[in-house]
Write a protein that holds these residues in place. Structure first.
Motif: not given
Length: 888
Positions: A335, A433, A437-438, A440-441, A444-445, A728-729, A733
């Motif tokens: 992270q 959320t 999933p991308l 969601n990341q 997060h970032n 993200v890909t 983070t």
């Protein structure tokens, strides 16, 4: 069934050391029932925790206000603790019990109450160019055990206090970074449990910090002063009413400490062999220490701690130990974080180890530090020997994901290393959320970008030789930041520094606090932070005082712009950053293709519009009228200058279209053509953005507002360059500074300006909360007293959910699709109301918890508005289901 909870004073729970003479209290209501609204309240204040005697009572006040209730009485005294409690009646005339008692405690309110002197290590011990950090100490005796003990502290530079061998408080990087020449924060500590009858000792570590250390990229030091100094005062109160005061003064002693070097950018060098163990304990032999020197510094600039402290928030364990192709030993934290490493080792005395902190591995997988520029981010530790020893820095912090280990030998154990995450201890308030999933990341970032760059000031990046409070970045991200965390105290403090550093003619420096010089000021979209940020805080928290406090600054900025150039309705002079890092920039240029005069005039109009609204809120009728007229004239001038008679923008970029739409600068045919032009530009770029710092925060918002949410989703969900999810890909983070910070082949955009933790583009979080989940403010009811929930399903998402803890309580919005049905669940906190818009719904089809909509408690009204159903809701939890109407 009804309860008062979460009592706060100036946003804080039981604060100690306030200097607000008319503090404001807030509370929330808790109830399992729906449709709960406060009818009246009663507040009691006492100097006794059992309220055996009352200092003041409001009596029963018929009002639904439960946020920012200003206490005009009683008159508050320095160092006094005040207890308060609240009782509330609802509209059914049912009342709560008295809330649990809460308190606040005043600090030192007047400069003359400071008996302490500023002390510094003597120049004969450490001259102004010395890098070694001093220690200072003093022993004192007290007769009897005090009933109450408080320590008031600040420093020129950074400090860490110890009392009788133990650390005082849990704050770091104190006293924080302010406009030191105008404002210097004081921290107050309750030390009652750390002090005892008899001999006691107090000691302090001092560091350079922002006051004396290296700031910005020109290797400049001593921007505020050249000597770290301490000001400390302990007040002891005994059961018989006697008091004793211990102060810093010439009777203190000083010595050079084991920190040989400590700089924010460069790290810390620590020689454990030079430790002075027990120096903050009574009985320590300081006969070899030197007498401190008194230094002169005004006490009139002292203010109580305003922001929440920087604290250790969490710990991260490294996820793997790497051996790079070049043979380097590297820890991967998994992270990109901000803080420092705590580590343990066992080595012979004199063994030197180093930790080099950096963000990314290069194209070959080796250590990469070019993007740090001159920042060394290196911690050097010299072992004392004799067994296991642990260390972590005090007066520096690093931005990093990876740590190169030097000198540790071959047997490195991951369990010996822990990442300590530091940031201003803001209350988490929001979550998002969804089924992707991308995304969601990405969320997060965004959150981690805020964590890493909200270390006392809103910095642009936490790793290179910069870490400055850029005004443009702050105003671009502030709305998103207010979804994620309670940023009201954080920005309240920063905006006071903006006002303090604002130039006499109203110009606003590029960075706050200003360390770039008197000529580095007043770019459009950067200086506008003076207006945009206070208005945003007012909207998000219902905080009218922030507008009152900042009004002269806001007005100063707008009047500065009005004085520029020969036409007071256009801004076409001066330097501007423009659409910073826009992808349509010319080669070797950081600024995008959008004309800077266009951007400047657009933001001029926006700031004047917000000034008109602010003046109206504050009851400044004449100002409101004047700014309303000024705004109209700016819009007219803008249309004359930048829009053709047929309604076409003369500046043909994505950002130009976005600003015209976002700020309401086009209407009718011109607005239609602008929307069409934006869509065409996006189509030509295969639905990829070319916007930079100025256009990106608003891009998806204006698309959605214009009825093109499908295009907004298309942009949001792109995974190739340039896009949010491209990062993200590539394993990001945190949010990158550049869309192509790392290219497909692993090479880098640039080594000069390429932060991998830079929150500006994280402003897309605003769209996630406001449009995807649908939680939106109602401008006429600030602070979410009344709000809008208008979810907009789209893209390939099958569900999305968001929560937001407001001043009134928790708002929730969640939607899920299944076949041709949509389920939308919402929560409205007590004492608030909401408008809910159900998309693609028919009124007759909507059910609430399998019941008829018209019979649902808390649903005040329901009506069909085109393809939406509009519901007026009271407080409570709701779940609506319906068959989705086919779209025309």
């Amino acid at each position: 069934m009804l309860k008062v909870q979460k009592l706060r004073v100036e946003y804080k729970e039981n604060p100690v050391g306030l200097d607000v003479c008319h503090p404001r209290i807030s509370w929330q209501l808790q109830s399992v029932e729906r449709n709960v609204m406060q009818q009246s309240y009663d507040i009691q204040i006492s100097t006794e925790p059992d309220f055996s005697t009352l200092l003041w009572t409001s009596g029963r006040v018929y009002s639904d206000q439960c946020t920012h209730v200003e206490l005009m009485e009683p008159e508050l005294r320095s160092r006094k603790r005040y207890y308060y409690r609240v009782k509330v009646w609802d509209r059914e005339n049912r009342h709560t019990d008295w809330s649990e008692a809460a308190f606040w405690e005043m600090g030192l309110l007047k400069a003359e109450e400071w008996k302490a002197g500023w002390i510094s290590a003597p120049l004969s011990l450490l001259d102004v160019e010395a890098e070694q950090c001093p220690l200072v100490r003093h022993t004192f005796h007290i007769d009897g055990t005090p009933l109450q003990a408080r320590m008031y502290v600040t420093a020129l530079g950074l400090y860490e206090m110890e009392l009788n061998g133990s650390r005082v408080g849990d704050g770091y990087m104190t006293p924080g970074w302010t406009s030191y020449n105008h404002r210097l924060q004081v921290q107050t500590y309750d030390i009652t449990g750390q002090i005892a009858a008899g001999d006691n000792a107090v000691g302090a570590w001092l560091g350079n910090g922002w006051y004396k250390g290296n700031l910005a990229w020109d290797n400049r030091k001593h921007l505020y002063g050249d000597r770290p100094a301490l000001l400390m005062q302990i007040h002891l109160t005994f059961a018989d009413g006697d008091e004793q005061i211990i102060t810093t003064g010439e009777h203190w002693t000083a010595a050079a400490g084991p920190i040989l070097m400590s700089e924010l950018y460069h790290g810390e060098t620590y020689d454990a062999r030079l430790e002075r163990s027990g120096f903050s304990r009574a009985g320590y032999d300081d006969s070899s220490w030197s007498r401190v020197e008194l230094v002169t510094h005004p006490k009139e600039v002292l203010v109580a701690q305003e922001n929440v402290p920087v604290r250790k928030i969490e710990e991260i364990q490294p996820v793997q130990l790497l051996k790079t192709p070049a043979g380097e030993t590297v820890l991967d934290m998994g992270q990109n974080m901000v803080g420092w490493m705590n580590f343990t080792l066992e080595a012979p005395g004199g063994t030197q180890v180093q930790l080099l902190h950096f963000e990314v591995l290069d194209q070959e997988g080796n250590v990469y530090t070019d993007n740090l520029r001159r920042a060394k981010q290196t911690v050097t530790y010299i072992a004392k020997g004799g067994g296991p020893e642990s260390y972590e820095p005090r007066f520096t912090f690093q931005g990093f994901r990876y740590v190169q280990l030097l000198g540790f030998g071959a047997n490195v154990a991951l369990q010996d290393f822990t990442g300590i995450v530091l940031h201003s201890d803001m209350e988490p308030t929001g979550s998002f959320t969804c089924s992707n999933p991308l995304l969601n990341q990405l969320q997060h970032n965004i959150r981690w970008g805020q964590k890493g760059n909200f270390v006392d000031v809103p910095t642009d990046c936490p790793q290179r030789d910069e870490r400055l409070g850029w005004t443009g970045d702050a105003q671009m991200f502030i709305r998103t930041s207010a979804y994620l965390m309670n940023v009201a105290p954080f920005f309240t403090k920063w905006l006071k520094d903006l006002a303090a550093d604002q130039l006499d003619h109203g110009g606003v420096p590029f960075v706050i606090p200003n360390v770039l010089g008197e000529n580095e000021h007043s770019s459009a979209a950067w200086g506008d932070a003076a207006v945009i940020c206070p208005w945003t805080l007012y909207q998000c928290y219902g905080d009218k005082r922030i507008l009152e406090q900042q009004y002269p600054s806001m007005q100063g900025w707008v009047e500065y712009i009005r004085q520029q150039g020969s036409d007071e309705f256009l801004w076409n002079t001066g330097f501007h950053f423009g659409d910073w890092l826009g992808l349509d920039a010319k080669p070797d240029s950081y600024s995008g293709a959008t004309d800077t005069d266009y951007i400047a005039t657009a933001f001029y109009a926006y700031s004047v519009q917000l000034m008109q609204k602010t003046a109206h809120v504050l009851g400044k009728t004449e100002d409101a009228q004047r700014y309303s007229e000024l705004y109209s004239r700016i819009v007219t001038a803008f249309n004359r200058e930048f829009i053709t008679p047929s309604g076409r923008l003369s500046v043909s970029t994505q950002t130009a279209c976005v600003l015209a739409l976002m700020f309401g600068l086009v209407e009718g045919t011109a607005k239609e053509r602008t929307v069409g032009k934006l869509l065409k530009l996006l189509e030509e770029s295969n639905y990829h953005l070319t916007t930079g710092f100025v256009g990106t925060p608003y891009l998806n918002l204006v698309l959605s507002e214009a009825g093109h949410t499908d295009v907004a989703y298309q942009l949001l969900l792109q995974t190739d360059y340039p896009s949010w999810l491209y990062q993200v890909t590539k394993g990001a983070t945190t949010i990158w500074e550049h869309w192509d910070g790392m290219k497909e082949d692993g090479s880098f955009w640039s080594k000069d300006m390429n932060s991998f933790n830079h929150y500006a583009y994280g402003a897309i979080g605003d769209f996630l909360y406001r449009h995807v989940a649908g939680i939106e403010l109602d401008e006429d009811f600030p602070g979410y007293k009344k709000f809008v929930i208008q979810p907009q399903p789209g893209g390939d998402l099958t569900w999305a959910a968001a929560e937001l803890e407001t001043m009134y309580g928790r708002i929730r919005s969640e939607w899920r699709t299944a076949a041709d049905r949509l389920e939308i669940s919402v929560s409205v906190p007590p004492n608030a109301t909401a408008e809910l818009y159900l998309p693609n719904a028919g009124l007759a089809q909507v059910r609430e918890r399998d019941g008829l909509l018209g019979l649902a408690t808390g649903v005040h009204s329901a009506e069909q508005l085109g393809d939406k159903v509009k519901l007026e809701l009271g407080s409570g939890d709701y779940s609506f289901t319906y068959a989705v109407e086919p779209q025309l």
